[in-house]
Enzyme design. Structure first.
Site, PDB file in Angstrom:
ATOM      1  CG  HIS A 159      -0.252   0.251   2.551  1.00 43.70           C
ATOM      2  ND1 HIS A 159       0.566  -0.956   3.107  1.00 43.70           N
ATOM      3  CD2 HIS A 159       0.171   1.277   3.368  1.00 43.70           C
ATOM      4  CE1 HIS A 159       1.186  -0.401   4.265  1.00 43.70           C
ATOM      5  NE2 HIS A 159       0.660   0.958   4.487  1.00 43.70           N
ATOM      6  CG  ASP A 161       1.819   5.080   4.715  1.00 42.11           C
ATOM      7  OD1 ASP A 161       1.416   3.863   5.241  1.00 42.11           O
ATOM      8  OD2 ASP A 161       3.156   5.359   4.990  1.00 42.11           O
ATOM      9  CG  HIS A 318       5.035   1.196   2.723  1.00 45.70           C
ATOM     10  ND1 HIS A 318       4.771   2.306   2.437  1.00 45.70           N
ATOM     11  CD2 HIS A 318       4.325   1.107   4.180  1.00 45.70           C
ATOM     12  CE1 HIS A 318       3.634   2.884   3.212  1.00 45.70           C
ATOM     13  NE2 HIS A 318       3.492   1.779   4.296  1.00 45.70           N
ATOM     14  NE  ARG A 332       2.027   5.823   9.790  1.00 47.55           N
ATOM     15  CZ  ARG A 332       0.990   5.433   8.851  1.00 47.55           C
ATOM     16  NH1 ARG A 332       1.089   4.668   8.018  1.00 47.55           N
ATOM     17  NH2 ARG A 332       0.001   6.128   9.330  1.00 47.55           N
TER      18      ARG A 332
HETATM   19  O1  LIG Z   1       5.359  -2.353   9.999  1.00 41.89           O
HETATM   20  C1  LIG Z   1       5.910  -1.923   8.904  1.00 41.89           C
HETATM   21  O2  LIG Z   1       6.800  -2.497   8.602  1.00 41.89           O
HETATM   22  C2  LIG Z   1       4.995  -1.092   8.197  1.00 41.89           C
HETATM   23  C3  LIG Z   1       3.979  -0.347   8.687  1.00 41.89           C
HETATM   24  C4  LIG Z   1       3.416   0.769   7.694  1.00 41.89           C
HETATM   25  O3  LIG Z   1       2.651   0.432   6.782  1.00 41.89           O
HETATM   26  C5  LIG Z   1       3.643   2.065   7.959  1.00 41.89           C
HETATM   27  O4  LIG Z   1       4.150   2.202   9.246  1.00 41.89           O
HETATM   28  O5  LIG Z   1       2.999   2.815   7.089  1.00 41.89           O
HETATM   29 FE   LIG Z   2       1.966   1.932   5.773  1.00 44.73          FE
END
Ligand SMILES: O=C(O)CCC(=O)C(=O)O
Ligand SMILES: [Fe+2]
Length: 356
Positions: A159, A161, A318, A332
């Protein structure tokens, strides 16, 4: 229904497809790299995507001048994702860093840091930090769907974000502080590279199309977690309410580089508009396959404790890897950029500009 793309008049240039009057980028032309980061050791893990600065520290960057920050923004936007190792930084420092990055990269004055619709009100880290936690995900039932009976493809988790927001993310930053001994890698893929692999007729067709992005599944997740959905302004006056859906151009220009990228993703994009459902299904399947089946457009990152990744959500996808049982957690921060647009005349292919 999500608000559709209305007209091209919201941006000064009549050749702009998409965008929104109060969420235009403030850059009048792409940034260029003055080379100020060359003094720090770095390496590119793949030709297509990624740059690691093994010794660069966010604490030092916070004291750096604006030019260095702009060069960092250009590096993240041109390489897609940047990896910084072993960072001693607080959640507040992560937020300060992201605000400065997005501001110097020319985000609209109406865009700030995102408040995720699932973020708990009054959370101790503040509204603008999303806690990424394997334990929380188990409770909410989200993102681990590839382990369920519905599908066993790990690639379902690819995806970009928050593309269900009318003003989605320009940059995101993730610090992982709790890790399993093995597993839990994250992969990124380059939207520039996927765009560059399309034929000219396919590019021309996709440039005229928009897609609907939808995150209604967060309503169930909010219920499972027992948290009310955040319907307040989520970092932009255009991001509010419980609709959790938006319409964006299928091909998007990144204002920092001026390069075009494919902008649909498996996580949130449900429908290409203006074509039949069958055509939409075929086109989306093809574009998602371009992301998952081209491992030479991807980079896979093996985390160590307190590593940080910063990526450009406009031009990358990602995918987390759920191959562990022990706890994995991090913080995040996601900044909001411009409402997505295609610069029909000015948007370039990375390959044509760089020659590879
Ligand atoms: O946990 C992860 O490796 C990525 C998580 C994710 O999609 C994000 O932090 O936007
Ligand atoms: Fe993400």
């Amino acid at each position: 229904m999500p608000s559709a793309i209305t007209s091209t008049s919201s941006q000064t240039d009549a050749t702009i497809f998409g965008g929104h009057g109060i969420a235009r980028p403030q850059l009048t032309k792409p940034l260029s790299d003055s080379g100020s980061l060359q003094q720090y050791s770095h390496n590119d893990p793949t030709p297509a995507i990624g740059r690691e600065f093994p010794t660069l520290k966010i604490r030092d960057l916070l004291k750096a001048d604006d030019q260095l920050f702009r060069d960092l923004a250009y590096t993240i936007s041109s390489r897609g994702v940047v990896f910084l190792r072993n960072q001693d930084v607080t959640p507040n420092e992560l937020k300060d860093f992201m605000l400065r990055l997005t501001t110097l990269a020319g985000c609209p004055s109406t865009s700030g840091l995102h408040v995720h619709p699932l973020t708990e009100e009054g959370s101790e880290l503040g509204d603008q930090i999303s806690v990424i936690s394997s334990e929380k995900q188990k409770k909410g039932g989200g993102l681990t769907h590839q382990l369920s009976d519905v599908s066993r493809y790990a690639s379902n988790a690819w995806h970009s974000d928050i593309t269900f927001e009318p003003v989605p993310s320009d940059y995101a930053m993730l610090k992982i502080h709790t890790l399993p001994v093995t597993g839990g890698d994250t992969l990124w893929a380059s939207g520039y590279e996927v765009y560059d692999r399309l034929s000219e007729p396919m590019r021309e067709m996709l440039k005229k199309l928009t897609a609907t992005h939808d995150a209604k599944f967060f309503l169930d997740e909010a219920r499972n977690l027992g948290n009310p959905l955040r319907e307040c302004e989520r970092g932009s006056p255009l991001n509010k309410g419980a609709e959790l859906a938006a319409v964006h151009p299928v091909i998007r220009t990144n204002p920092v580089t001026g390069w075009n990228s494919v902008y649909v993703n498996k996580g949130f994009t449900k429908r290409i508009n203006g074509v039949t459902k069958d055509e939409s299904d075929i086109l989306l399947k093809y574009l998602f396959n371009m992301v998952t089946q081209n491992h030479d457009a991807q980079v896979r990152f093996r985390w160590s404790k307190n590593d940080v990744a910063i990526w450009d959500n406009r031009s990358t996808w990602h995918c987390a890897t759920y191959d562990y049982n022990d706890p994995r957690a991090g913080d995040r921060v996601c900044s909001l950029g411009e409402a997505p647009y295609l610069d029909v005349q000015g948007g370039k292919s990375r390959k044509e500009e760089l020659g590879f």
